[in-house]
Design a protein around this motif. Structure first.
Motif, PDB file in Angstrom:
ATOM      1  N   ALA A 475      39.755 -28.653  32.730  1.00 15.94           N
ATOM      2  CA  ALA A 475      40.067 -27.267  32.706  1.00 15.94           C
ATOM      3  C   ALA A 475      41.393 -26.687  32.636  1.00 15.94           C
ATOM      4  O   ALA A 475      42.371 -27.458  33.141  1.00 15.94           O
ATOM      5  N   SER A 476      41.734 -25.648  31.819  1.00 19.91           N
ATOM      6  CA  SER A 476      43.129 -25.136  31.527  1.00 19.91           C
ATOM      7  C   SER A 476      43.563 -24.365  33.099  1.00 19.91           C
ATOM      8  O   SER A 476      42.608 -24.004  33.936  1.00 19.91           O
ATOM      9  N   GLU A 481      42.282 -19.917  36.893  1.00 15.80           N
ATOM     10  CA  GLU A 481      42.573 -18.475  37.603  1.00 15.80           C
ATOM     11  C   GLU A 481      41.335 -17.864  37.554  1.00 15.80           C
ATOM     12  O   GLU A 481      41.052 -16.898  38.166  1.00 15.80           O
ATOM     13  N   ARG A 482      40.600 -17.855  36.401  1.00 14.55           N
ATOM     14  CA  ARG A 482      39.385 -16.794  36.333  1.00 14.55           C
ATOM     15  C   ARG A 482      38.366 -17.053  37.142  1.00 14.55           C
ATOM     16  O   ARG A 482      37.894 -16.310  37.674  1.00 14.55           O
ATOM     17  N   ALA A 483      38.129 -18.357  37.368  1.00 13.32           N
ATOM     18  CA  ALA A 483      37.133 -18.925  38.298  1.00 13.32           C
ATOM     19  C   ALA A 483      37.478 -18.273  39.823  1.00 13.32           C
ATOM     20  O   ALA A 483      36.817 -17.784  40.497  1.00 13.32           O
ATOM     21  N   ALA A 522      34.684 -21.083  43.732  1.00 12.47           N
ATOM     22  CA  ALA A 522      35.533 -21.346  42.373  1.00 12.47           C
ATOM     23  C   ALA A 522      35.410 -22.403  41.922  1.00 12.47           C
ATOM     24  O   ALA A 522      35.308 -22.656  40.417  1.00 12.47           O
ATOM     25  N   ARG A 523      35.205 -23.487  42.447  1.00 16.07           N
ATOM     26  CA  ARG A 523      35.054 -24.833  41.998  1.00 16.07           C
ATOM     27  C   ARG A 523      33.700 -25.019  41.177  1.00 16.07           C
ATOM     28  O   ARG A 523      33.703 -25.574  40.088  1.00 16.07           O
ATOM     29  N   GLY A 551      30.181  -7.840  44.333  1.00 13.80           N
ATOM     30  CA  GLY A 551      30.252  -7.341  42.745  1.00 13.80           C
ATOM     31  C   GLY A 551      30.891  -8.584  41.891  1.00 13.80           C
ATOM     32  O   GLY A 551      30.160  -8.870  40.797  1.00 13.80           O
ATOM     33  N   ALA A 552      31.849  -9.358  42.498  1.00 10.02           N
ATOM     34  CA  ALA A 552      32.145 -10.622  41.636  1.00 10.02           C
ATOM     35  C   ALA A 552      30.928 -11.714  41.495  1.00 10.02           C
ATOM     36  O   ALA A 552      31.084 -12.309  40.326  1.00 10.02           O
TER      37      ALA A 552
END
Length: 622
Positions: A475-476, A481-483, A522-523, A551-552
């Protein structure tokens, strides 16, 4: 045994015991035998043949010296033959150099083989345990597992790396010496072997005693290791201090340590008196051999039967033979006792893998998975339990929809989630993903298709970025950050001095419960699985944070199947369907509003949930 801070029968000390249970390993019971141990060396036959050749050469070189000594005593010195003296002395020097070089080469090769065998054994045990399934680890303490991998296998290292070659080396040396001794004088040779049957009998008796002591010692060491692992973890320290059990734990540890020390002494001293008697007896034989040889020489002074040189050469061979026999018996006793260590390791290797890939298992492409999950008359009983946890479950989790499982503690909702992720397998019935029986899908593709976030968050003692990349090593930074933005943890990470390089500490104890759960979310989001299973995944969040995340989470769940196992009903208000469980059965189905209006089990749970959150209006007026 050192128990966890709550002592025996409760808390950390009562989790699983220190031994493997019969229900965890019904296929074991085989005793480790020498044939199985030798089988570990099979992949290295070529190198072992080279080691054997070096050992034989070294043993042959060792028996040449006495014959050269005989030439010096019987020919070179009496006849003043300088040529015989020169080449005999040169031969002695050459034999010494060659034997030393052969010994170094043999030691290097045998050590390399031994370490390779140790590596293979450690990897085999670790890989086997990785596939043992959740049930095994709920009944076995982590410290016990660590003890078998490190302590038991580590204790076997001396046997694997050197003892086996010592046996072969000593055996070859004894054989060569006996051949040479018979060549010199058969009468003296038979006299030298009078005590050997007694030594063999004594060695077998001592070996049996040491084997029993060694097994007890390793079991006590495993208990001690488990106690250390439990009591000196962050959780163990907190529990011990808050319960006022630190002194009691220290006393219990001291008692276990003393028992282990006593077992170490018993293991070390087992059979020492027997071996001392044999060693003393062997030390007397050269003198007795001089006496017998002298009488033979007196009876035949012509020297045709025996000469002074023959007697001196024979004593030289005998002096090398007895230590080799003594060492061979001692090493054989050590191997016999070490079989207890091999038996403990083989118990793990023999433990059956209850959940594994079928021979023709389907490798699903997560990108093509729709995410429909069906339970068809599923019954499930935990290993060792008498009553089923689930009874005849029939349910459908529609693809791309949000399904919630609710119920009181012990209703079976978490067990249902475990079965969805195939952490366990149903005792009866079947579970399908897009029409495929979970048992017909490879474990790796199932793990890629169903992402699980459990209530018990586990973080590695590593940086935040490393914890996240455990799910996707490639993963970049942008994907990380997006996760984290979706999980509402990105801003908090940026506020830390080291950002994503921050080390989370053991089990993530540098973070609050809510922060750890958001990192775990996130993981899982980073893997982007088509099915998301949330087992009380927001239980540690405060109400404000949970509402901010809703919401997320909805955005993350869009387009994928989501299963929420919830205790706080406010988190599943907008679920497409809610399944209410009670005593291992699905008793109600419907939407939030339908179930509240039904005034059944869910309505009661909703009223209790509303009161806990301080809303006396009740759920129906929201």
């Amino acid at each position: 045994m050192v128990h966890g801070p709550m002592g025996p029968g409760g808390g950390m000390g009562g989790m699983g015991g220190g031994r493997m249970r019969e229900d965890a390993e019904p296929a074991t019971g085989q005793r480790a035998d020498l044939r199985r141990v030798l089988g570990l060396f099979r992949p290295y036959r070529g190198t072992l043949i080279a080691v054997l050749a070096l050992i034989v050469l070294a043993a042959a070189a060792g028996v040449v010296s006495p014959f050269l000594i005989r030439e010096i005593v019987d020919v070179a010195l009496p006849e003043q033959r300088a040529d015989v003296l020169g080449w005999s002395v040169g031969g002695l020097i050459a034999v010494t150099i060659v034997a030393s070089a052969l010994g170094v080469s043999q030691s290097m090769l045998s050590t390399r083989v031994g370490q390779s065998v140790m590596h293979d054994l450690r990897v085999s045990v670790f890989s086997h345990l990785q596939r043992m399934g959740l049930g095994f680890f709920t009944r076995t303490r982590t410290g016990e597992i660590q003890s078998r991998i490190f302590s038991d296998i580590g204790s076997m290292q001396a046997v694997v790396t050197s003892v086996m070659t010592q046996i072969v080396s000593a055996g070859a040396g004894v054989l060569m010496a006996l051949v040479a001794m018979f060549a010199l004088d058969w009468r003296l040779t038979l006299f030298s072997l009078i005590a050997l049957p007694f030594a063999v009998w004594m060695n077998r008796r001592v070996g049996r005693r040491r084997r029993a002591i060694v097994r007890s010692r390793q079991e006590k060491a495993a208990d001690l290791s488990a106690g250390i692992q439990e009591s000196l973890s962050v959780s163990g320290i907190l529990l011990g201090v808050t319960m006022g059990r630190t002194e009691a734990l220290s006393r219990a540890f001291a008692g276990d340590s003393r028992e282990l020390a006593d077992l170490e002494v018993r293991s070390e001293m087992a059979g020492r008196w027997h071996m001392a008697v044999f060693t003393t007896l062997m030390a007397l034989f050269p003198a007795l051999t001089y006496l017998l040889g002298g009488h033979l020489l007196f009876r035949d002074p012509t020297g045709q039967g025996i000469t002074i040189g023959t007697l001196v050469a024979f004593i030289a061979l005998q002096s090398g033979l007895f230590p080799q026999i003594n060492g061979l018996l001692r090493v054989a006793s050590q191997v016999n006792s070490s079989l207890a260590l091999f038996a403990r390791v083989f118990e793990y290797l023999d433990a059956p893998i209850l959940i594994s890939d079928a021979p023709d298992a389907l490798d699903l492409d997560p990108g093509t998975v729709r995410g429909e999950i069906r339970f068809e008359d599923v019954v499930f009983t935990y290993p060792g339990a008498e009553a089923p946890a689930l009874h005849g479950i029939d349910l459908v989790v529609p693809a791309g929809k949000h399904t919630a499982l609710v119920g009181a503690t012990g209703s079976g909702k978490t067990s249902t989630g475990y079965l969805m992720a195939r952490l366990y397998e149903p005792s009866a019935g079947r579970i399908t993903l897009d029409g495929h029986d979970l048992r017909d899908i490879t474990m790796s593709s199932l793990a890629a298709s169903i992402g699980v976030v459990t209530q018990e968050t586990y973080l590695l003692h590593a940086s935040i970025a490393e914890n996240l990349r455990f799910a996707r090593p490639d993963a970049s930074d942008e994907e990380l950050e997006r996760a984290c933005r979706i999980a509402q943890i990105h801003e908090h990470i940026l506020s830390l001095p080291e950002g994503y390089a921050t080390v989370v500490g053991e089990r993530g104890y540098r973070f609050s419960g809510g922060e750890k759960q958001r990192l775990a979310l996130a993981r899982t989001i980073l893997r982007d699985p088509p099915v998301l299973l949330l087992d009380e995944a927001t239980s540690a969040l405060d109400v404000a944070t949970e509402r901010a995340m809703s919401g997320a989470l909805d955005a993350a769940a869009r387009g994928r199947t989501t299963v929420s196992i919830a205790h706080r009903l406010s988190t599943i208000r907008h679920a497409d369907q809610i399944l209410v469980m009670e005593h291992g059965r699905v008793v109600e189905r419907g939407t939030y509003e339908e179930l509240v209006d039904g005034d059944g089990t869910f309505a009661q749970l909703a009223r209790q949930d509303a009161w806990r959150e301080g809303d006396v209006q009740g759920p129906a007026r929201r």
